[in-house]
Design an enzyme around this catalytic site. Sequence first.
Site, short mmCIF file in Angstrom:
data_model
loop_
_atom_site.label_atom_id
_atom_site.label_comp_id
_atom_site.label_asym_id
_atom_site.label_seq_id
_atom_site.Cartn_x
_atom_site.Cartn_y
_atom_site.Cartn_z
N ASP A 1 -7.95 -5.41 -0.02
CA ASP A 1 -8.37 -6.25 -1.15
C ASP A 1 -7.97 -7.70 -1.02
OD1 ASP A 1 -7.62 -3.35 -2.91
OD2 ASP A 1 -9.62 -4.19 -2.71
N HIS B 1 0.86 -1.19 0.00
CA HIS B 1 0.00 0.00 0.00
C HIS B 1 0.89 1.23 0.00
CE1 HIS B 1 -3.18 2.82 1.11
NE2 HIS B 1 -4.02 1.89 0.72
C1 SDX Z 1 -6.31 0.13 -2.83
O1 SDX Z 1 -4.45 4.60 -2.03
C2 SDX Z 1 -5.40 4.02 -1.39
O2 SDX Z 1 -5.78 4.40 -0.29
C3 SDX Z 1 -6.00 2.83 -2.10
C4 SDX Z 1 -7.01 1.99 -1.31
C5 SDX Z 1 -8.29 2.76 -1.03
O3 SDX Z 1 -9.02 2.38 -0.08
O4 SDX Z 1 -8.62 3.70 -1.81
O5 SDX Z 1 -6.45 1.55 -0.10
C6 SDX Z 1 -7.45 0.78 -2.13
O6 SDX Z 1 -6.04 0.48 -3.96
C7 SDX Z 1 -5.44 -0.84 -2.08
C8 SDX Z 1 -4.20 -1.33 -2.93
C9 SDX Z 1 -4.69 -2.44 -3.86
N1 SDX Z 1 -3.61 -2.77 -4.85
C10 SDX Z 1 -2.99 -3.96 -4.76
O7 SDX Z 1 -3.16 -4.76 -3.85
C11 SDX Z 1 -2.06 -4.22 -5.94
C12 SDX Z 1 -0.73 -4.81 -5.43
N2 SDX Z 1 -0.01 -3.74 -4.72
C13 SDX Z 1 0.89 -2.92 -5.44
O8 SDX Z 1 0.75 -2.80 -6.78
C14 SDX Z 1 1.40 -1.72 -4.66
O9 SDX Z 1 1.68 -2.14 -3.41
C15 SDX Z 1 0.51 -0.49 -4.59
C16 SDX Z 1 0.08 -0.02 -5.95
C17 SDX Z 1 -0.70 -0.76 -3.77
C18 SDX Z 1 1.32 0.63 -3.93
O10 SDX Z 1 2.35 0.93 -4.81
P1 SDX Z 1 3.45 2.05 -4.43
O11 SDX Z 1 3.11 2.75 -3.19
O12 SDX Z 1 3.69 2.86 -5.65
O13 SDX Z 1 4.71 1.18 -4.07
P2 SDX Z 1 5.76 0.70 -5.10
O14 SDX Z 1 5.06 0.16 -6.31
O15 SDX Z 1 6.76 1.77 -5.28
O16 SDX Z 1 6.39 -0.54 -4.32
C19 SDX Z 1 7.40 -0.33 -3.37
C20 SDX Z 1 8.27 -1.57 -3.51
C21 SDX Z 1 8.65 -1.88 -4.96
O17 SDX Z 1 9.90 -2.56 -4.91
P3 SDX Z 1 11.23 -1.68 -5.34
O18 SDX Z 1 10.99 -1.16 -6.75
O19 SDX Z 1 11.32 -0.58 -4.31
O20 SDX Z 1 12.35 -2.70 -5.27
O21 SDX Z 1 7.52 -2.72 -3.06
C22 SDX Z 1 7.34 -3.62 -4.14
C23 SDX Z 1 7.61 -2.86 -5.43
O22 SDX Z 1 8.10 -3.74 -6.44
N3 SDX Z 1 5.94 -4.04 -4.09
C24 SDX Z 1 5.52 -5.28 -4.24
C25 SDX Z 1 4.12 -5.22 -4.05
N4 SDX Z 1 3.75 -3.97 -3.81
C26 SDX Z 1 4.88 -3.23 -3.83
N5 SDX Z 1 6.16 -6.43 -4.53
C27 SDX Z 1 5.41 -7.53 -4.61
N6 SDX Z 1 4.05 -7.58 -4.45
C28 SDX Z 1 3.39 -6.44 -4.16
N7 SDX Z 1 2.06 -6.45 -4.00
#
Ligand code: SDX
Length: 429
Positions: free
Chosen positions: A364, A306
């Site tokens: 989720d 998140h």
């Molecule tokens: C919702 O914003 C809100 O409040 C949203 C929400 C709401 O109520 O409105 O809470 C609802 O959207 C919840 C999130 C649902 N999405 C997912 O579950 C999809 C999977 N999660 C990711 O795609 C990700 O965690 C996000 C999109 C939720 C957040 O992305 P960020 O904040 O941009 O973080 P990032 O992509 O920069 O990740 C940081 C690191 C990265 O590694 P590095 O590049 O630093 O090496 O963490 C890794 C990412 O690769 N990472 C994951 C991961 N999520 C982040 N690695 C594996 N699996 C994951 N799920």
Amino acid sequence: MSGNTSQLKVGDKTVDMAIKEGSVGPAVIDIAKLYAQTGMFTYDPGFTSTASCESQITYIDGDAGVLLYRGYPIEQLAEHGDFLETCYLLLYGELPTAAQKADFDYRITRHTMVHEQMARFFQGFRRDAHPMAVMVGSIGAMSAFYHDSTDISDPQQRMIASMRMIAKVPTLAAMAYKYTVGQPFVYPLNSLDYTSNFLRMCFAVPAEEYKVNPVLSRALDRIFILHADHEQNASTSTVRLAGSSGANPFACIAAGTACLWGPAHGGANEAALKMLEEIGTVDNIPKFIAKAKDKNDPFRLMGFGHRVYKNYDPRAKIMQKTTHEVLNELGIKDDPLLDVAIELERIALSDEYFIEKKLYPNIDFYSGITLKAMGFPTSMFTVLFAVARTVGWIAQWKEMIEDPSQKIGRPRQLYTGSPKRDYTPIGRR
Ligand code: SDX
């Protein structure tokens, strides 16, 4: 709120910028005059360190895993209140008295029917359309039916549009579901509470009496509370940006619905369930954990991570409890998907990669298992998220419209394209 100032040295210039304190949480540096004073912009793709507005609606402490709606912890609202009480709180800032709650419930209940011609509007969709495509289209189409509540400068019209959307989006959602399964639309029944009415519109058929299961209705009502608002997330920011141009409220909520559909946002509940189904069994988990950790593999654990929560999403905890409640009520003793989800969470939370990146289950992760058990197809999961988030989007839109300092949102950019050059006639290219 007043506060001290911060200084920024840009070349031989030192620029003073005010620091504004909130009531709780991080302060902000007011950079509004930065461009005028330095000729430079700040740069923050994805807005990881940027506050887009001042708000009094929802507060998240991502490190502590805290979520407050108008100051009230989500755990207490989910435990003691119902979804329409949360709607009232988000819209007006205070918990309703008994009389205010009765009046609000009455007003919402009497707006649940949609214009009869909207049923014909649905006929234009293919039966196999994704229900979110239908929702984006039908919510936007509300501006083609409810002209008497599109003047955003009129508080009365803003209030009517708000009531209409909170009341009618569930009806449109149920119609979107019925349309995809080829069953007749079911009209709202005013004698039922909000969420029981929604369940009946989704699952009742003319051929037999439909009895709402109170345990499932209470569970879904709680799920709506959990999804109602979440500060300046992507879809809420979309609604605010659309609203800042003066677009009508139905168009703004349709824009938010479109943004929510993405798998990185509200579409993650559908993606998370599909992931759990793809994993299939507990012994496949290590393979998927390795994929999630592989920088060269775009696969991510859906329902994990998140932008704000760097601790357990408090909503996911309540969601997990609700999942067990629903499965017990339905007599589902061992759901293989739940076994995979619980084991996946256990392994991930003890893995260095997830610990170091502070990746926890978010709202989720468990919601899909619950909604599937209730009888909703995977394609309806994000629709249910949109039903609940409609009130959050409206509350945020209302706050923005009523903010005397609000202006059209218009971010700038870092341009790295071609400098000015002259046109070359085609014969000389
Ligand atoms: C919702 O914003 C809100 O409040 C949203 C929400 C709401 O109520 O409105 O809470 C609802 O959207 C919840 C999130 C649902 N999405 C997912 O579950 C999809 C999977 N999660 C990711 O795609 C990700 O965690 C996000 C999109 C939720 C957040 O992305 P960020 O904040 O941009 O973080 P990032 O992509 O920069 O990740 C940081 C690191 C990265 O590694 P590095 O590049 O630093 O090496 O963490 C890794 C990412 O690769 N990472 C994951 C991961 N999520 C982040 N690695 C594996 N699996 C994951 N799920």
